[in-house]
Enzyme design. Structure first.
Site, PDB file in Angstrom:
ATOM      1  NE  ARG A   1      10.959 -14.271   9.049  1.00 38.50           N
ATOM      2  CZ  ARG A   1      10.975 -15.061   7.983  1.00 38.50           C
ATOM      3  NH1 ARG A   1       9.937 -15.852   7.733  1.00 38.50           N
ATOM      4  NH2 ARG A   1      12.020 -15.082   7.168  1.00 38.50           N
TER       5      ARG A   1
ATOM      6  CE1 TYR B   1       0.299   7.721   2.895  1.00 36.11           C
ATOM      7  CE2 TYR B   1       0.574   5.504   2.035  1.00 36.11           C
ATOM      8  CZ  TYR B   1      -0.175   6.438   2.716  1.00 36.11           C
ATOM      9  OH  TYR B   1      -1.396   6.073   3.216  1.00 36.11           O
TER      10      TYR B   1
ATOM     11  CG  ASP C   1      -1.837   1.162   1.296  1.00 39.70           C
ATOM     12  OD1 ASP C   1      -2.929   1.048   0.710  1.00 39.70           O
ATOM     13  OD2 ASP C   1      -1.485   2.197   1.903  1.00 39.70           O
TER      14      ASP C   1
ATOM     15  CD  GLN D   1      -5.899   2.155   2.917  1.00 38.30           C
ATOM     16  OE1 GLN D   1      -5.093   2.954   3.381  1.00 38.30           O
ATOM     17  NE2 GLN D   1      -5.604   1.377   1.874  1.00 38.30           N
TER      18      GLN D   1
ATOM     19  CB  THR E   1     -13.135 -17.188  23.314  1.00 35.80           C
ATOM     20  OG1 THR E   1     -12.959 -16.022  24.145  1.00 35.80           O
ATOM     21  CG2 THR E   1     -11.915 -18.096  23.452  1.00 35.80           C
TER      22      THR E   1
END
Length: 314
Positions: free
Chosen positions: A264, A49, A44, A180, A275
């Site tokens: 990662r 940017y 993105d 977005q 839950t």
């Protein structure tokens, strides 16, 4: 790993963000290349940017090295800046982005904000004189032209309220594929998500961790006691709990870290679930928007208050 799962529109659910403070071309090029090697496929960026060129270089390098077979394996999003949000400037702005990226098309092109500025206004602070009324229809017709020309496979918006989307959908020939927006456990966007789902618009979450460390970000997400307790009880990081929560809403997410271990970790959103009790606890977190977009509000500009910019959806 969650990087490979895609939406119905073919957008990988997890993307790497590249909004940084100040140009850092080489670190970004290296980080994007490493991200491709460890499994990211969605990147993105935005004209604003100034990270399009290093992303393009990393993509070309990844193809040369065999990390990906071709550019087509990557999903690249870029965005139209406010000073180009004028009918006659949209297509040229995208062509410039494509030159920066050294690519023939982007997979997704977004209107960065529902804001228009005078041509050439790029860097804050902005004054009332910088703003001009946002001609949504004219800008969107030019975005549709980007799609028809094959320069953007899909088009969408960013930072649009339900009300602005309603206006856009009233005349769009090609409806937006994506909106977005900021989404995290402290700003859950229930109303907007429900609206977008009903209209077939994919929500894509930026700042899912609250953008701590940016000029407008906050510690409110990472420091939330509920999230810290859930993380401790599950043997996860607070970041993983946040990202899993956003993922379970069905949203795409844009994560930003140039640290390989975190890159990662940010991919590890599947293989476990919150839950029902944890989801209910997160639903009770007090809500407050972090990225208010104050720089686009001016008492003499088109948006005189935050209420006007967000149509009261704050």
């Amino acid at each position: 790993m969650g990087a490979g799962e895609k939406t119905a529109a073919g957008m990988p659910r997890i993307g790497m963000g590249t909004a940084v403070q100040g140009p850092k071309p080489d670190p970004i090029r290296r980080a994007v290349l490493r991200a491709i090697e460890i499994g990211y496929r969605h990147f993105d960026t935005a004209a604003h940017y100034e990270t399009e060129a290093p992303i393009g270089e990393a993509a070309a390098e990844a193809v040369r090295s065999g990390a990906v077979a071709s550019r087509d394996e990557l999903f690249i999003t870029s965005k139209l800046w406010c000073s180009d949000a004028h009918r006659d400037r949209v297509v040229p702005a995208l062509r410039q982005s494509l030159r920066n990226l050294q690519m023939e098309y982007v997979d997704l092109y977004l209107v960065h904000w529902p804001v228009s500025m005078k041509p050439g206004r790029f860097k804050a602070p902005f004054t009332a004189e910088d703003f001009v009324p946002f001609d949504m229809r004219a800008v969107w017709e030019a975005m549709e032209e980007c799609h028809r020309l094959g320069l953007a496979k899909a088009i969408g918006v960013a930072n649009f309220s339900c009300k602005k989307l309603e206006t856009l959908l009233s005349f769009a020939t090609i409806p937006p594929t994506v909106n977005q927006v900021e989404v995290n456990p402290v700003w859950q966007q229930r109303k907007l998500r429900e609206f977008c789902r009903g209209k077939g618009i994919q929500l894509c979450a930026y700042s899912p961790l609250g953008a701590k460390g940016t000029h407008w970000g906050s510690d409110a997400v990472m420091d939330a006691g509920v999230l810290q307790e859930i993380a401790a009880s599950r043997g996860k990081s607070v970041a993983q709990v946040c990202l899993r929560w956003v993922y379970e809403q069905g949203d795409c997410l844009i994560v930003k870290s140039f640290d390989e271990a975190r890159m990662r970790e940010n991919l590890e959103v599947d293989g476990w679930e919150l839950t029902e009790e944890e989801r209910l606890r997160i639903a009770e977190i007090p809500q407050r928007k972090i990225n208010l977009g104050k720089r686009y509000v001016s008492e003499h500009g088109p948006y005189k208050s935050l209420e006007e910019l967000w149509d009261g959806e704050i």
